[in-house]
Design an enzyme around this catalytic site. Structure first.
Site, PDB file in Angstrom:
ATOM      1  N   ASP A 157       0.831  -1.204   0.000  1.00  0.00           N
ATOM      2  CA  ASP A 157       0.000   0.000   0.000  1.00  0.00           C
ATOM      3  C   ASP A 157       0.865   1.254   0.000  1.00  0.00           C
ATOM      4  O   ASP A 157       1.913   1.298   0.652  1.00  0.00           O
ATOM      5  CB  ASP A 157      -0.895   0.039   1.237  1.00  0.00           C
ATOM      6  N   ASP A 179      -0.854  -3.016  -4.087  1.00  0.00           N
ATOM      7  CA  ASP A 179      -2.103  -3.510  -3.496  1.00  0.00           C
ATOM      8  C   ASP A 179      -3.127  -2.385  -3.475  1.00  0.00           C
ATOM      9  O   ASP A 179      -3.857  -2.171  -4.423  1.00  0.00           O
ATOM     10  CB  ASP A 179      -1.835  -4.065  -2.104  1.00  0.00           C
ATOM     11  N   ASP A 183      -5.443   2.270   2.132  1.00  0.00           N
ATOM     12  CA  ASP A 183      -6.290   1.324   2.852  1.00  0.00           C
ATOM     13  C   ASP A 183      -6.376   1.718   4.325  1.00  0.00           C
ATOM     14  O   ASP A 183      -5.351   1.864   5.008  1.00  0.00           O
ATOM     15  CB  ASP A 183      -5.740  -0.101   2.742  1.00  0.00           C
ATOM     16  N   ARG A 243     -13.101   0.033  -5.708  1.00  0.00           N
ATOM     17  CA  ARG A 243     -12.819   0.461  -4.330  1.00  0.00           C
ATOM     18  C   ARG A 243     -12.509   1.958  -4.276  1.00  0.00           C
ATOM     19  O   ARG A 243     -11.395   2.384  -4.003  1.00  0.00           O
ATOM     20  CB  ARG A 243     -11.669  -0.343  -3.719  1.00  0.00           C
TER      21      ARG A 243
END
Length: 466
Positions: A157, A179, A183, A243
């Protein structure tokens, strides 16, 4: 001697300004005062771009998010310097100069301690790799570029927020994580993500899944009633697949964001006990603007959004929920029936921009804005006064004085370095007395932003109270 150190903010006076725009004029505060501390008596003039003085949203709830507060800024240029500056919980304001590669360390995200403000020196300041905000609180990251390491080895991330609270990520560009670009997971809470730009540059990255709020698909009940996150004025641009964000378990407010990631699979997803308020966003040419995910209890409220040539998803669904008796596929255990109520009124004040203005507004102001290297000038206070051609003020022994005509009402607002409003006064002229004074002896020594609104003309200056 006058205890005054000016840092003029250019000609930032706008007549008839609405509060939502006016608030954004204070964008210069953090950058200006940070550099000001290091420049002795240099003067800073700033451009008209949008950087607010403090966060809006969940980062203001149940506490405050002030980062390093009034700490003297320190500039870092190498990985070791940055690592040493962020490793403890002492309040620090850290200015990133140039490009720093966190991959020069152990290959994981660089751990960020509590009570930190980390800012880019200019629009080119960049972190290659990523940050890990884990078991920390009161962290601000602003005005930085984050270049993920894909396809090279590095942290998964770009920014990972894990078991942390009161985090504000603002005016950051994030791209090419292996990734997730950003997050927020594992019982994190009270976070705001504002004015950020998310994108990818390599379509061969098959994990272009941008931003999580909560991980898993229903197997983290410890997250329930946490993960309170606000996303506002962010731009989800090219090659973002999904997302934007995806929410499970938590509570999210997603407003005034711009979605232009054509070829995506979905934009906003909600499932697994999550509840979300989606309002006044602009979706342009994307698929599935917002949708339910997983056969688990959740709730969505969507209102006043603009769907410009969009297809699929719950475009026409203004609100609704998904309830079912989902079982854990690993254990067969029935999930508890958490009470998921509609989320319709956020627990904080906020002002939304008109939906139709979002594409221009967000595409212009999202991402890093302040190029402080071009703001430094050696103007004296008298020169600044001449250039502004509007009355400034004098400050002697913590007494603020300025001229005011008999018909004028002046609004004086003073902000601390962390964005907190410490003085707010409306002043009307006294008949026969031209000069008006306000005592601010109650303020501690330090750096403040003083804003004077005189009949719709606004003058902002930074002062150092000694």
């Amino acid at each position: 001697m006058k205890n005054l150190l000016f840092a003029a903010f250019g000609q930032n006076y706008i007549s008839g300004m609405k509060n939502s725009v006016k608030g954004r004029l204070f964008f210069q505060l953090i950058t200006a005062v940070s550099i000001m501390c290091m420049l002795m008596q240099s003067t800073i003039k700033a451009k008209n771009y949008s950087l607010s003085a403090g966060p809006v949203g969940f980062a203001t709830v149940n506490g405050t998010t002030t980062g390093g507060g009034n700490a003297t800024p320190e500039t870092v240029k190498t990985y070791i310097q940055l690592k040493n500056a962020v490793s403890d919980s002492i309040p620090r304001v850290i200015i990133v100069s140039g490009t720093i590669r966190t991959t020069d360390g152990d290959g994981y995200g660089l751990p960020i301690g509590s009570n930190k403000t980390i800012m880019g020196e200019n629009t080119s300041s960049k972190i290659y790799g990523g940050f890990s905000i884990k078991n920390s609180h009161n962290v601000i990251i602003r005005n930085l570029n984050f270049n993920g390491s894909f396809p090279n080895p590095g942290p998964g991330d770009c920014i990972a927020v894990n078991n942390s609270h009161h985090v504000w990520i603002d005016h950051v560009s994030i791209w090419d994580a292996d990734d997730g670009n950003l997050d927020i997971t594992r019982e994190s809470n009270y976070c705001t993500v504002s004015w950020c730009k998310f994108f990818y540059t390599n379509s061969k990255n098959d994990h272009r899944l941008c931003a999580l709020i909560g991980s898993g698909g229903g197997d983290h009940p410890e997250d329930y009633d946490k993960l309170k996150v606000t996303y506002h004025h962010n731009w989800f641009d090219k090659l973002v697949k999904s997302r934007m964000p995806r929410l499970v378990y938590g509570q999210a407010h997603v407003y005034n964001n711009y979605y232009s990631s054509k070829g995506n699979s979905y934009c906003i997803g909600v499932g697994s006990y999550g509840r979300i308020l989606i309002e006044k966003n602009y979706f342009k040419g994307v698929k599935n603007p917002h949708q339910f995910m997983y056969d688990v209890y959740c709730h969505m409220v969507a209102r006043d959004n603009e769907y410009d040539n969009c297809k699929g998803g719950d475009v026409h669904k203004k609100s609704g929920s998904r309830h079912s008796g989902w079982k854990n596929p690993k254990t067969g255990e029935q999930h508890p029936k958490f009470e998921v109520q509609p989320f319709e009124k956020p627990p904080y004040d906020y002002t939304m921009d008109d939906t139709k203005t979002i594409p221009d507004l967000v595409s212009k102001y999202a991402g890093p804005q302040s190029d402080v290297t071009s703001l430094i000038s050696n103007c004296s206070p008298s020169t600044i006064r001449a250039k502004l051609q509007v009355p400034l003020f004098n400050l002697v022994n913590k007494t603020l004085s300025f001229d005011i005509s008999s018909s004028e009402i002046v609004e004086v607002t003073i902000y601390s370095l962390n964005g907190k409003k410490v003085v707010s006064k409306m002043v009307q002229a006294t008949p026969g007395i031209k000069n008006t004074e306000i005592s601010i002896t109650n303020l501690m020594n330090g750096i403040y932003l003083i804003s004077i609104d005189k009949s719709g003309t606004i003058v902002n200056s930074v002062v150092n109270l000694l």
